[in-house]
Design an enzyme around this catalytic site. Structure first.
Site, PDB file in Angstrom:
ATOM      1  N   SER A  57      75.207  -4.805   9.205  1.00 16.58           N
ATOM      2  CA  SER A  57      75.739  -6.057   9.749  1.00 16.58           C
ATOM      3  C   SER A  57      75.210  -7.247   8.971  1.00 16.58           C
ATOM      4  O   SER A  57      74.089  -7.212   8.433  1.00 16.58           O
ATOM      5  CB  SER A  57      75.283  -6.162  11.206  1.00 16.58           C
ATOM      6  OG  SER A  57      75.452  -7.470  11.689  1.00 16.58           O
ATOM      7  N   TYR A  95      68.458  -5.737  18.197  1.00 18.27           N
ATOM      8  CA  TYR A  95      69.655  -5.172  17.552  1.00 18.27           C
ATOM      9  C   TYR A  95      69.575  -5.366  16.038  1.00 18.27           C
ATOM     10  O   TYR A  95      69.774  -4.429  15.262  1.00 18.27           O
ATOM     11  CB  TYR A  95      70.925  -5.844  18.098  1.00 18.27           C
ATOM     12  CG  TYR A  95      72.155  -5.513  17.282  1.00 18.27           C
ATOM     13  CD1 TYR A  95      72.734  -4.249  17.330  1.00 18.27           C
ATOM     14  CD2 TYR A  95      72.730  -6.462  16.413  1.00 18.27           C
ATOM     15  CE1 TYR A  95      73.851  -3.932  16.555  1.00 18.27           C
ATOM     16  CE2 TYR A  95      73.846  -6.156  15.642  1.00 18.27           C
ATOM     17  CZ  TYR A  95      74.402  -4.889  15.710  1.00 18.27           C
ATOM     18  OH  TYR A  95      75.493  -4.586  14.932  1.00 18.27           O
ATOM     19  N   LYS A 103      69.204  -2.592  12.544  1.00 18.75           N
ATOM     20  CA  LYS A 103      69.977  -2.527  11.287  1.00 18.75           C
ATOM     21  C   LYS A 103      69.039  -2.646  10.081  1.00 18.75           C
ATOM     22  O   LYS A 103      69.177  -1.920   9.101  1.00 18.75           O
ATOM     23  CB  LYS A 103      71.044  -3.623  11.249  1.00 18.75           C
ATOM     24  CG  LYS A 103      72.128  -3.490  12.311  1.00 18.75           C
ATOM     25  CD  LYS A 103      72.908  -2.179  12.220  1.00 18.75           C
ATOM     26  CE  LYS A 103      74.014  -2.077  13.243  1.00 18.75           C
ATOM     27  NZ  LYS A 103      74.607  -0.743  13.337  1.00 18.75           N
TER      28      LYS A 103
HETATM   29  P1  NAD Z   1      81.769   0.125  19.451  1.00 16.86           P
HETATM   30  O1  NAD Z   1      80.784  -0.006  20.565  1.00 16.86           O
HETATM   31  O2  NAD Z   1      83.214  -0.065  19.762  1.00 16.86           O
HETATM   32  O3  NAD Z   1      81.599   1.544  18.732  1.00 16.86           O
HETATM   33  C1  NAD Z   1      80.354   2.212  18.667  1.00 16.86           C
HETATM   34  C2  NAD Z   1      80.555   3.603  19.246  1.00 16.86           C
HETATM   35  O4  NAD Z   1      79.317   4.319  19.198  1.00 16.86           O
HETATM   36  C3  NAD Z   1      80.996   3.564  20.717  1.00 16.86           C
HETATM   37  O5  NAD Z   1      82.200   4.297  20.855  1.00 16.86           O
HETATM   38  C4  NAD Z   1      79.836   4.235  21.478  1.00 16.86           C
HETATM   39  O6  NAD Z   1      80.280   4.978  22.591  1.00 16.86           O
HETATM   40  C5  NAD Z   1      79.216   5.094  20.373  1.00 16.86           C
HETATM   41  N1  NAD Z   1      77.794   5.423  20.577  1.00 16.86           N
HETATM   42  C6  NAD Z   1      76.771   4.571  20.861  1.00 16.86           C
HETATM   43  N2  NAD Z   1      75.616   5.261  20.963  1.00 16.86           N
HETATM   44  C7  NAD Z   1      75.920   6.568  20.731  1.00 16.86           C
HETATM   45  C8  NAD Z   1      75.158   7.756  20.716  1.00 16.86           C
HETATM   46  N3  NAD Z   1      73.841   7.757  20.982  1.00 16.86           N
HETATM   47  N4  NAD Z   1      75.782   8.922  20.436  1.00 16.86           N
HETATM   48  C9  NAD Z   1      77.119   8.943  20.181  1.00 16.86           C
HETATM   49  N5  NAD Z   1      77.893   7.852  20.201  1.00 16.86           N
HETATM   50  C10 NAD Z   1      77.295   6.669  20.466  1.00 16.86           C
HETATM   51  O7  NAD Z   1      81.311  -0.886  18.285  1.00 16.86           O
HETATM   52  P2  NAD Z   1      82.036  -1.274  16.922  1.00 16.86           P
HETATM   53  O8  NAD Z   1      82.334  -2.722  16.994  1.00 16.86           O
HETATM   54  O9  NAD Z   1      83.093  -0.318  16.594  1.00 16.86           O
HETATM   55  O10 NAD Z   1      80.809  -1.105  15.935  1.00 16.86           O
HETATM   56  C11 NAD Z   1      80.596   0.061  15.163  1.00 16.86           C
HETATM   57  C12 NAD Z   1      79.330  -0.118  14.346  1.00 16.86           C
HETATM   58  O11 NAD Z   1      79.451  -1.287  13.544  1.00 16.86           O
HETATM   59  C13 NAD Z   1      78.072  -0.304  15.186  1.00 16.86           C
HETATM   60  O12 NAD Z   1      77.015   0.399  14.568  1.00 16.86           O
HETATM   61  C14 NAD Z   1      77.840  -1.795  15.132  1.00 16.86           C
HETATM   62  O13 NAD Z   1      76.483  -2.111  15.302  1.00 16.86           O
HETATM   63  C15 NAD Z   1      78.333  -2.134  13.749  1.00 16.86           C
HETATM   64  N6  NAD Z   1      78.739  -3.541  13.608  1.00 16.86           N
HETATM   65  C16 NAD Z   1      79.689  -4.063  14.453  1.00 16.86           C
HETATM   66  C17 NAD Z   1      80.038  -5.409  14.328  1.00 16.86           C
HETATM   67  C18 NAD Z   1      81.060  -6.025  15.251  1.00 16.86           C
HETATM   68  O14 NAD Z   1      81.107  -7.251  15.344  1.00 16.86           O
HETATM   69  N7  NAD Z   1      81.892  -5.266  15.937  1.00 16.86           N
HETATM   70  C19 NAD Z   1      79.443  -6.214  13.353  1.00 16.86           C
HETATM   71  C20 NAD Z   1      78.505  -5.647  12.505  1.00 16.86           C
HETATM   72  C21 NAD Z   1      78.161  -4.308  12.644  1.00 16.86           C
HETATM   73  N1  UFG Z   2      81.340 -18.351  20.559  1.00 18.82           N
HETATM   74  C1  UFG Z   2      81.743 -19.295  21.492  1.00 18.82           C
HETATM   75  N2  UFG Z   2      82.074 -18.873  22.744  1.00 18.82           N
HETATM   76  C2  UFG Z   2      82.034 -17.561  23.112  1.00 18.82           C
HETATM   77  C3  UFG Z   2      81.627 -16.604  22.161  1.00 18.82           C
HETATM   78  C4  UFG Z   2      81.279 -17.041  20.889  1.00 18.82           C
HETATM   79  O1  UFG Z   2      81.795 -20.482  21.189  1.00 18.82           O
HETATM   80  O2  UFG Z   2      82.332 -17.254  24.272  1.00 18.82           O
HETATM   81  C5  UFG Z   2      81.021 -18.790  19.179  1.00 18.82           C
HETATM   82  C6  UFG Z   2      79.608 -18.471  18.752  1.00 18.82           C
HETATM   83  O3  UFG Z   2      78.732 -19.509  19.114  1.00 18.82           O
HETATM   84  C7  UFG Z   2      79.781 -18.317  17.241  1.00 18.82           C
HETATM   85  C8  UFG Z   2      81.187 -17.757  17.085  1.00 18.82           C
HETATM   86  O4  UFG Z   2      81.860 -18.073  18.302  1.00 18.82           O
HETATM   87  O5  UFG Z   2      79.749 -19.574  16.620  1.00 18.82           O
HETATM   88  C9  UFG Z   2      81.233 -16.262  16.869  1.00 18.82           C
HETATM   89  O6  UFG Z   2      80.509 -15.604  17.905  1.00 18.82           O
HETATM   90  P1  UFG Z   2      80.584 -14.018  18.113  1.00 18.82           P
HETATM   91  O7  UFG Z   2      79.748 -13.686  19.296  1.00 18.82           O
HETATM   92  O8  UFG Z   2      81.998 -13.572  18.109  1.00 18.82           O
HETATM   93  O9  UFG Z   2      79.954 -13.453  16.773  1.00 18.82           O
HETATM   94  P2  UFG Z   2      78.465 -13.655  16.184  1.00 18.82           P
HETATM   95  O10 UFG Z   2      78.655 -14.152  14.793  1.00 18.82           O
HETATM   96  O11 UFG Z   2      77.597 -14.410  17.067  1.00 18.82           O
HETATM   97  O12 UFG Z   2      77.945 -12.149  16.231  1.00 18.82           O
HETATM   98  C10 UFG Z   2      78.398 -11.200  15.297  1.00 18.82           C
HETATM   99  C11 UFG Z   2      78.255  -9.775  15.853  1.00 18.82           C
HETATM  100  C12 UFG Z   2      76.797  -9.424  16.059  1.00 18.82           C
HETATM  101  C13 UFG Z   2      76.010  -9.713  14.821  1.00 18.82           C
HETATM  102  C14 UFG Z   2      76.231 -11.138  14.378  1.00 18.82           C
HETATM  103  C15 UFG Z   2      75.513 -11.489  13.113  1.00 18.82           C
HETATM  104  O13 UFG Z   2      78.935  -9.649  17.084  1.00 18.82           O
HETATM  105  O14 UFG Z   2      76.710  -8.049  16.331  1.00 18.82           O
HETATM  106  O15 UFG Z   2      77.636 -11.339  14.152  1.00 18.82           O
HETATM  107  O16 UFG Z   2      76.034 -10.771  12.067  1.00 18.82           O
HETATM  108  F1  UFG Z   2      74.690  -9.529  15.061  1.00 18.82           F
END
Ligand code: NAD
Ligand code: UFG
Length: 336
Positions: free
Chosen positions: A125, A149, A153
């Site tokens: 991330s 969290y 990572k």
């Molecule tokens: P998500 O929660 O939709 O998908 C993650 C999946 O992992 C879920 O289906 C959950 O049930 C499964 N899971 C969690 N713990 C588990 C375990 N112990 N065993 C088996 N399955 C397990 O999230 P996502 O948005 O698809 O994210 C996927 C990956 O990308 C994550 O590692 C997340 O940290 C990373 N990531 C997501 C974002 C974002 O904004 N969505 C940003 C940066 C990184």
């Molecule tokens: N925001 C609002 N209102 C809301 C939600 C978000 O104004 O209800 C704003 C936040 O302040 C930020 C922007 O929208 O400025 C994006 O917020 P998100 O929560 O969608 O995303 P973040 O960038 O805060 O978080 C994401 C991932 C995290 C990761 C982080 C840093 O969801 O997992 O990027 O990489 F840790």
């Protein structure tokens, strides 16, 4: 050719990546403990691609359960999405996050070593850039974190890098995602968070569909052109395709490689809201609220390395991301 194991494959990014893998002709095996996703997501992926795959409801902490997957399938590489991802919850439940994400990944790595499977694409991330670096972020910057969290990572990247040093047969691409949003064009799969969404676009979607009253915009006094926070939003389908490119790269190169997946430019909260209003053809009720603890003013990628090493770049713009999110929301008002 063996199969690709997708951990967390019923989740948001995992399910979209499964579609792209199947469309590219890969055979896949999907595992998930369904703690943050539904089995219906795997059904939809099969419906969408007209392909089938084996699904294992297994926890990655379960060593024997993980071994069974490798016993029953010839696995060439793992795309590792499984993990808990809610920043705020990680502050409340640090042990759960460290155990699930770090111990879970170590367990998976032990199983991979046992079965001589040494290729992984890891879901990292942009959070690993911490608060001391200035965007655009480049992969050579020092990593750090400000919440459990984020530490999971940073630590998992360290573990993966150490493994590659210790054993030259390992190949790991750690993809540092920026802000994935949007959904598959079909509207069959998309982001389906449990409870009240933490992230901006899923929250706006629920306001637009009438499930939540109004959007709180966290801060309008940042040092940005309109005062609201800036992020590098990327279409989840672009992101998913990045994994196909990373897999091809990992097959040809050993060692640890961190690579950003972003568009290389940022949008403000107000720009996202305006784009979403265009997509859903209504006004989103909103009000300014205080800054959210731990938020950065600005975050966006330098996306050059992905272009250079993976020959990948994002194609979709913000309007397409919002239109696809809205299409999924309208078709699935109660989620999957
Ligand atoms: P998500 O929660 O939709 O998908 C993650 C999946 O992992 C879920 O289906 C959950 O049930 C499964 N899971 C969690 N713990 C588990 C375990 N112990 N065993 C088996 N399955 C397990 O999230 P996502 O948005 O698809 O994210 C996927 C990956 O990308 C994550 O590692 C997340 O940290 C990373 N990531 C997501 C974002 C974002 O904004 N969505 C940003 C940066 C990184
Ligand atoms: N925001 C609002 N209102 C809301 C939600 C978000 O104004 O209800 C704003 C936040 O302040 C930020 C922007 O929208 O400025 C994006 O917020 P998100 O929560 O969608 O995303 P973040 O960038 O805060 O978080 C994401 C991932 C995290 C990761 C982080 C840093 O969801 O997992 O990027 O990489 F840790």
């Amino acid at each position: 050719m063996g199969k690709i194991l997708v951990t967390g494959g019923t989740g948001f990014i995992g399910s979209h990546t499964c579609v792209e893998l199947l469309n590219e002709g890969y055979e896949i095996v999907v595992m998930d403990n369904l703690s943050n996703s539904k089995l219906e997501s795997a059904n939809r992926v099969q419906q969408l691609t007209n392909k089938i795959f084996k699904f294992y409801e297994v926890d990655m902490l379960d060593y024997d359960g993980m071994c069974k997957i490798f016993e029953e399938n010839e696995i060439d590489a793992v795309i590792h999405f499984a993990g808990l991802k809610a920043v705020g919850e990680s502050v409340q439940k640090p042990l759960e996050y460290y155990n699930n994400n770090i111990v879970g990944t170590i367990n998976l790595l032990k199983v991979m070593n046992k079965y001589q499977c040494k290729t992984m694409i890891f879901s990292s991330s942009a959070t690993v850039y911490g608060v001391d670096n200035r965007p655009p972020y480049t992969e050579d910057m020092q990593t750090s974190a400000i919440n459990p969290y984020g530490y999971t990572k940073v630590m998992i990247e360290q573990i993966l890098s150490d493994i590659c040093v210790a054993d030259s047969e390992w190949s790991v691409v750690s993809l540092r995602y920026f802000n994935p949003i949007g959904a598959n064009k079909s509207g069959l799969i998309g982001e389906d968070p449990n409870g009240i969404p933490n992230n901006l676009v899923p929250y706006i979607a629920q306001v637009a569909i009438g499930k939540l009253e109004k959007l709180n915009i966290y801060g309008n006094d940042y040092d940005t052109p309109d005062g609201t926070g800036i992020r590098d939003y990327i279409h989840v389908v672009d992101l998913a395709k990045g994994h196909i490119s990373a897999l091809a790269y990992a097959k040809k190169h050993k060692g640890f490689e961190p690579i950003n997946l972003g568009t290389g430019s940022g949008s403000s909260v107000l720009e996202v809201v305006a784009s979403y209003e265009k997509a859903c053809e209504k006004e989103i009720p909103k009000e300014f609220a205080p800054r959210r603890a731990g938020d950065l003013a600005v975050s966006y990628a330098n996306a050059e390395k992905a272009k250079r090493l993976l020959n990948w770049e994002a194609k979709y713009n913000l309007d397409e991301m919002c239109a696809d999110s809205w299409n999924f929301t309208v078709k699935n008002p109660n989620g999957l």
